[in-house]
Design a protein around this motif. Structure first.
Motif, PDB file in Angstrom:
ATOM      1  N   ALA A 252       0.631  -1.104  -0.064  1.00  0.00           N
ATOM      2  CA  ALA A 252      -0.023   0.023   0.172  1.00  0.00           C
ATOM      3  C   ALA A 252       0.881   1.195   0.143  1.00  0.00           C
ATOM      4  O   ALA A 252       0.581   2.314  -0.642  1.00  0.00           O
ATOM      5  N   ARG A 256       0.641   4.401  -2.703  1.00  0.00           N
ATOM      6  CA  ARG A 256       0.481   5.780  -2.554  1.00  0.00           C
ATOM      7  C   ARG A 256       1.490   6.637  -3.053  1.00  0.00           C
ATOM      8  O   ARG A 256       1.107   7.621  -3.508  1.00  0.00           O
ATOM      9  N   ASP A 273      -5.154  -8.255   2.551  1.00  0.00           N
ATOM     10  CA  ASP A 273      -5.449  -7.434   3.576  1.00  0.00           C
ATOM     11  C   ASP A 273      -4.737  -5.924   3.749  1.00  0.00           C
ATOM     12  O   ASP A 273      -5.352  -4.859   3.739  1.00  0.00           O
ATOM     13  N   GLU A 274      -3.459  -6.218   3.190  1.00  0.00           N
ATOM     14  CA  GLU A 274      -2.740  -4.863   3.089  1.00  0.00           C
ATOM     15  C   GLU A 274      -3.123  -3.620   2.218  1.00  0.00           C
ATOM     16  O   GLU A 274      -2.817  -2.664   2.157  1.00  0.00           O
ATOM     17  N   ALA A 276      -6.294  -3.816   0.919  1.00  0.00           N
ATOM     18  CA  ALA A 276      -7.766  -3.867   1.020  1.00  0.00           C
ATOM     19  C   ALA A 276      -8.519  -2.362   0.927  1.00  0.00           C
ATOM     20  O   ALA A 276      -9.361  -2.177   0.327  1.00  0.00           O
ATOM     21  N   ASP A 277      -8.171  -1.348   1.418  1.00  0.00           N
ATOM     22  CA  ASP A 277      -8.568  -0.196   1.555  1.00  0.00           C
ATOM     23  C   ASP A 277      -7.822   0.825   0.554  1.00  0.00           C
ATOM     24  O   ASP A 277      -7.939   2.122   0.896  1.00  0.00           O
ATOM     25  N   LEU A 278      -7.404   0.397  -0.403  1.00  0.00           N
ATOM     26  CA  LEU A 278      -6.612   1.443  -1.243  1.00  0.00           C
ATOM     27  C   LEU A 278      -7.714   2.130  -2.209  1.00  0.00           C
ATOM     28  O   LEU A 278      -8.690   1.601  -2.463  1.00  0.00           O
ATOM     29  N   ALA A 279      -7.392   3.425  -2.539  1.00  0.00           N
ATOM     30  CA  ALA A 279      -8.656   4.087  -3.450  1.00  0.00           C
ATOM     31  C   ALA A 279      -8.355   3.613  -4.755  1.00  0.00           C
ATOM     32  O   ALA A 279      -9.240   3.405  -5.553  1.00  0.00           O
TER      33      ALA A 279
END
Ligand code: FO1
Length: 310
Positions: A252, A256, A273-274, A276-279
């Motif tokens: 991630a 970024r 999981d690492e 999972a919340d990337l834009a």
């Protein structure tokens, strides 16, 4: 279906080789980092160009990741006897590349023309271009002071703690004509950021004037492959440098750094999981390339990965 790939040495070269195998001849342009270049023993040495030449030609030394296979070391042995510098290992076959490149550069030929001639002679069906024909040198501010790249990477085995990395000359350098032409090519279907070290191999390319802007503005989807798998770099000091620069060693954190131009991020299944919340949209797959089949499979996944608005 033309594709542009940005690559450094070992890890990136493996994916570039996979792309070369799955794409029709002439459809792939690989841009090589030249921040690792240096003058040594009176020779102009371009390690990432050579790693890409040898890997794309299938004559790379799979154990080292750099240099040629079935290499002999007569020159290094003789140099040792004469008290020459032997910390940077130059095999006899590899030496021909450096000697011939040095001769042609001294005769005034641009690095891009020499590189294109070498890749054709090695039977490589992809275009291989240096990121620039101008002088750009990666330098690192470490606890041992400012170091040139090969001094840090090879001579000191990447052990000094890194505080800052600069690409000397980048602001005054011009991206190579073929690189800019590929970026402006309207038939470009995808741009691939290969899984090379973000700081030592990809950032030097992005630091050239106009490159990052072109990646933001291009209509072709930009796909990056994570160089980190399970919290580790496959090879080289990527994880160590991330820690020393205060970054989490995660896929991630790499995504970024590319957020302003990235459309798709390809990460390893182990890191679900690492990321999972990337834009940015993520495609999970096996990214470790141990065999030629792995390289082709990853290349196919990279070219097929759906991204923003695709
Ligand atoms: N890397 C090493 O760790 N040790 C070496 O002796 C060495 C020699 C060498 C010779 C030619 C060449 O093209 C690359 C070489 N490399 C060596 C790799 C080089 O340091 C590259 O900069 C890395 O591959 C990073 O991209």
């Amino acid at each position: 279906m033309s594709v542009l790939a940005l690559s450094g040495g070992i890890g990136g070269a493996k994916l570039a080789a996979g792309l070369c195998r799955v794409l029709p001849p002439g459809e792939l342009t690989v841009v090589a980092n030249t921040g690792d270049d240096f003058e040594h023993l009176g020779l102009s040495i371009s390690p990432d160009i050579d790693t890409l030449l040898y890997t794309l030609a299938g004559i790379d030394n799979a154990d080292h990741g750099w240099g040629r296979r079935e290499e002999t070391w007569t020159f290094m042995g003789a140099l040792e006897t004469l008290g020459g510098e032997t910390w940077f290992k130059l095999g006899d076959g590899d030496l021909a590349t450096h000697v011939e490149r040095t001769r042609r550069l001294a005769a005034g030929e641009p690095l891009s023309r020499i590189t294109d001639d070498f890749r054709r002679r090695l039977g490589i069906p992809a275009q291989l271009v240096p990121m620039t024909d101008d002088r750009v040198r990666t330098r690192l501010r470490t606890e041992a002071g400012w170091l040139d790249f090969q001094d840090y990477f090879v001579r000191r085995r990447s052990s000094p703690v890194v505080r800052e990395i600069v690409y000397a000359g980048a602001a005054e350098a011009r991206a190579s004509r073929e690189f800019l032409a590929a970026l402006a090519d309207h038939t470009l279907s995808r741009i691939v950021i290969c899984p090379s070290n973000p700081f030592l191999s990809i950032d030097p390319i992005l630091s050239l004037p106009g490159v990052r802007e072109a990646l933001r503005c291009t209509q072709a989807p930009v796909v990056a492959v994570s160089p980190i798998i399970g919290g580790q770099a496959v090879k080289g000091p990527t994880a160590k440098i991330m820690t020393e620069l205060g970054l989490p060693v995660s896929p991630a954190a790499v995504a970024r750094r590319y957020a302003d131009f990235l459309d798709i991020y390809v990460a390893d299944e182990a890191d679900a999981d690492e990321v999972a919340d990337l834009a940015v949209p993520v495609r999970l797959t096996r990214t470790l390339m141990l065999t030629p089949e792995d390289r082709q499979t990853l290349a196919t996944a990279v070219l097929a990965a759906p991204g923003r608005g695709l």
